[in-house]
Write a protein that holds these residues in place. Structure first.
Motif, PDB file in Angstrom:
ATOM      1  N   ALA A 133       0.792  -1.235   0.000  1.00  0.00           N
ATOM      2  CA  ALA A 133       0.000   0.000   0.000  1.00  0.00           C
ATOM      3  C   ALA A 133       0.820   1.279   0.000  1.00  0.00           C
ATOM      4  N   GLY A 134       2.127   1.178  -0.059  1.00  0.00           N
ATOM      5  CA  GLY A 134       2.946   2.372  -0.033  1.00  0.00           C
ATOM      6  C   GLY A 134       3.288   2.792   1.389  1.00  0.00           C
ATOM      7  N   ALA A 135       4.049   3.870   1.491  1.00  0.00           N
ATOM      8  CA  ALA A 135       4.524   4.346   2.785  1.00  0.00           C
ATOM      9  C   ALA A 135       3.442   5.119   3.526  1.00  0.00           C
ATOM     10  N   GLY A 136       3.676   5.337   4.812  1.00  0.00           N
ATOM     11  CA  GLY A 136       2.790   6.192   5.599  1.00  0.00           C
ATOM     12  C   GLY A 136       1.905   5.471   6.594  1.00  0.00           C
ATOM     13  N   TYR A 137       2.086   4.161   6.743  1.00  0.00           N
ATOM     14  CA  TYR A 137       1.200   3.400   7.617  1.00  0.00           C
ATOM     15  C   TYR A 137       1.924   2.745   8.798  1.00  0.00           C
ATOM     16  N   ASP A 138       3.126   3.198   9.095  1.00  0.00           N
ATOM     17  CA  ASP A 138       3.901   2.561  10.165  1.00  0.00           C
ATOM     18  C   ASP A 138       3.178   2.607  11.509  1.00  0.00           C
ATOM     19  N   ASP A 139       2.585   3.756  11.838  1.00  0.00           N
ATOM     20  CA  ASP A 139       1.902   3.875  13.129  1.00  0.00           C
ATOM     21  C   ASP A 139       0.673   2.972  13.186  1.00  0.00           C
ATOM     22  N   ALA A 140      -0.036   2.837  12.073  1.00  0.00           N
ATOM     23  CA  ALA A 140      -1.225   1.987  12.048  1.00  0.00           C
ATOM     24  C   ALA A 140      -0.859   0.521  12.241  1.00  0.00           C
ATOM     25  N   VAL A 141       0.331   0.154  11.789  1.00  0.00           N
ATOM     26  CA  VAL A 141       0.750  -1.245  11.809  1.00  0.00           C
ATOM     27  C   VAL A 141       1.443  -1.628  13.115  1.00  0.00           C
ATOM     28  N   ARG A 142       2.057  -0.669  13.780  1.00  0.00           N
ATOM     29  CA  ARG A 142       2.911  -0.974  14.932  1.00  0.00           C
ATOM     30  C   ARG A 142       2.227  -1.843  15.989  1.00  0.00           C
ATOM     31  N   PRO A 143       0.992  -1.547  16.437  1.00  0.00           N
ATOM     32  CA  PRO A 143       0.373  -2.416  17.446  1.00  0.00           C
ATOM     33  C   PRO A 143       0.153  -3.844  16.961  1.00  0.00           C
ATOM     34  N   ALA A 144      -0.198  -4.015  15.687  1.00  0.00           N
ATOM     35  CA  ALA A 144      -0.373  -5.367  15.146  1.00  0.00           C
ATOM     36  C   ALA A 144       0.954  -6.110  15.141  1.00  0.00           C
ATOM     37  N   GLY A 145       2.042  -5.400  14.850  1.00  0.00           N
ATOM     38  CA  GLY A 145       3.360  -6.007  14.911  1.00  0.00           C
ATOM     39  C   GLY A 145       3.705  -6.458  16.318  1.00  0.00           C
ATOM     40  N   GLN A 146       3.274  -5.683  17.310  1.00  0.00           N
ATOM     41  CA  GLN A 146       3.513  -6.066  18.703  1.00  0.00           C
ATOM     42  C   GLN A 146       2.705  -7.305  19.072  1.00  0.00           C
ATOM     43  N   ASN A 167      -6.494  -3.445  16.597  1.00  0.00           N
ATOM     44  CA  ASN A 167      -7.614  -3.293  15.666  1.00  0.00           C
ATOM     45  C   ASN A 167      -8.050  -1.835  15.529  1.00  0.00           C
ATOM     46  N   LYS A 168      -7.978  -1.099  16.597  1.00  0.00           N
ATOM     47  CA  LYS A 168      -8.321   0.323  16.520  1.00  0.00           C
ATOM     48  C   LYS A 168      -7.361   1.049  15.587  1.00  0.00           C
ATOM     49  N   ALA A 169      -6.075   0.734  15.685  1.00  0.00           N
ATOM     50  CA  ALA A 169      -5.079   1.371  14.824  1.00  0.00           C
ATOM     51  C   ALA A 169      -5.242   0.934  13.374  1.00  0.00           C
ATOM     52  N   LEU A 170      -5.646  -0.306  13.170  1.00  0.00           N
ATOM     53  CA  LEU A 170      -5.754  -0.849  11.813  1.00  0.00           C
ATOM     54  C   LEU A 170      -6.928  -0.285  11.026  1.00  0.00           C
ATOM     55  N   LYS A 171      -7.802   0.474  11.661  1.00  0.00           N
ATOM     56  CA  LYS A 171      -8.928   1.065  10.945  1.00  0.00           C
ATOM     57  C   LYS A 171      -8.473   2.003   9.839  1.00  0.00           C
ATOM     58  N   SER A 172      -7.271   2.556   9.973  1.00  0.00           N
ATOM     59  CA  SER A 172      -6.764   3.477   8.952  1.00  0.00           C
ATOM     60  C   SER A 172      -5.952   2.767   7.874  1.00  0.00           C
ATOM     61  N   LEU A 173      -5.871   1.444   7.946  1.00  0.00           N
ATOM     62  CA  LEU A 173      -5.084   0.689   6.976  1.00  0.00           C
ATOM     63  C   LEU A 173      -5.937   0.348   5.755  1.00  0.00           C
ATOM     64  N   LEU A 199      -8.147 -16.588   9.039  1.00  0.00           N
ATOM     65  CA  LEU A 199      -7.611 -15.575   8.143  1.00  0.00           C
ATOM     66  C   LEU A 199      -8.678 -15.044   7.189  1.00  0.00           C
ATOM     67  N   PHE A 200      -9.522 -15.927   6.693  1.00  0.00           N
ATOM     68  CA  PHE A 200     -10.614 -15.489   5.834  1.00  0.00           C
ATOM     69  C   PHE A 200     -11.526 -14.519   6.590  1.00  0.00           C
ATOM     70  N   TRP A 201     -11.902 -14.904   7.803  1.00  0.00           N
ATOM     71  CA  TRP A 201     -12.792 -14.068   8.601  1.00  0.00           C
ATOM     72  C   TRP A 201     -12.120 -12.753   8.972  1.00  0.00           C
ATOM     73  N   ASN A 202     -10.838 -12.803   9.324  1.00  0.00           N
ATOM     74  CA  ASN A 202     -10.101 -11.579   9.643  1.00  0.00           C
ATOM     75  C   ASN A 202     -10.078 -10.626   8.456  1.00  0.00           C
ATOM     76  N   THR A 203      -9.845 -11.184   7.270  1.00  0.00           N
ATOM     77  CA  THR A 203      -9.740 -10.355   6.077  1.00  0.00           C
ATOM     78  C   THR A 203     -11.078  -9.716   5.713  1.00  0.00           C
ATOM     79  N   VAL A 204     -12.146 -10.472   5.855  1.00  0.00           N
ATOM     80  CA  VAL A 204     -13.489  -9.940   5.580  1.00  0.00           C
ATOM     81  C   VAL A 204     -13.806  -8.769   6.511  1.00  0.00           C
ATOM     82  N   ARG A 205     -13.444  -8.900   7.786  1.00  0.00           N
ATOM     83  CA  ARG A 205     -13.759  -7.870   8.788  1.00  0.00           C
ATOM     84  C   ARG A 205     -12.738  -6.754   8.841  1.00  0.00           C
ATOM     85  N   GLY A 206     -11.508  -7.048   8.366  1.00  0.00           N
ATOM     86  CA  GLY A 206     -10.423  -6.066   8.517  1.00  0.00           C
ATOM     87  C   GLY A 206      -9.950  -5.962   9.956  1.00  0.00           C
TER      88      GLY A 206
END
Length: 208
Positions: A133-146, A167-173, A199-206
């Motif tokens: 998706a390109g740059a600019g999403y590091d903050d949105a991803v950081r909690p998921a990485g943790q 999940n709250k941070a991932l809303k902007s992804l 994974l299917f369910w996660n992807t559908v819901r984001g």
């Protein structure tokens, strides 16, 4: 080794992320993710191939030196992982720091140092998102990485408790980047069939 071989390598070494990559429709983007994951698989495999920490460190040093070629668009010829990595680095404008930090973290683990969760899990996930998706999403991803790091290091209770924050941070992804993070909350002990469904369910819901 072809791109198909890299795909097979990642499937055998890192099933969770391989399964997540199946949700990337763009075949070039999927191949780019696989190249990144194959690089990581090469690093993870080193301690299983040599028994002496010094020998392992020498192999990691070799990989660190190869980054000069990767980031100057002159990879070691005939090495499929390095050639694929060089291509995706150039096309996506990836920075070197995350790759160097990952190698250093592996050297630390050889010498019994604690996991550097950011270097091992968060930074590679941020690179994967940049590929999709390109740059600019590091903050949105950081909690998921943790979350991913906690799950992978056996801290499942702590990981699950942190999932709402992620999940709250991932809303902007963007949805096209979600396959780079979809696996973050998977239990290591779950069977493949359960992982596929989750994974299917996660992807559908984001949500992870």
């Amino acid at each position: 080794m072809t791109s198909v071989d890299l795909d097979t390598q990642v499937r055998g070494a890192d099933l969770d992320r391989w399964l997540s990559s199946r949700f990337v429709d763009d075949l070039q983007a999927r191949a780019d993710l696989i190249a990144l994951y194959a690089f990581e698989a090469e690093l993870v495999a080193i301690p299983t191939r040599v028994t002496q920490p010094l020998l392992a460190e020498m192999r990691y040093t070799w990989w660190a030196e190869q980054m000069d070629g990767v980031f100057s668009n002159t990879p070691r010829k005939g090495h499929p992982v390095l050639e694929a990595l060089t291509d995706l680095v150039a096309r996506h404008g990836l920075e070197r720091s995350g790759f160097d930090a990952l190698i250093e973290a592996h050297i630390g683990r050889v010498h019994k140092q604690p996991h550097d969760l950011d270097a091992f899990f968060t930074a590679p996930m941020q690179l994967a998102v940049q590929i999709l998706a390109g740059a600019g999403y590091d903050d949105a991803v950081r909690p998921a990485g943790q979350v991913f790091g906690l799950m992978q290091t056996g801290q499942e209770r702590e990981a699950k408790a942190f999932i709402p924050v992620a999940n709250k941070a991932l809303k902007s992804l963007p949805s096209k980047a979600f396959p780079a993070v979809a696996h973050a909350g998977l239990s290591r002990s779950a069977p493949e069939s359960v992982k596929r469904l989750q994974l299917f369910w996660n992807t559908v819901r984001g949500r992870i």
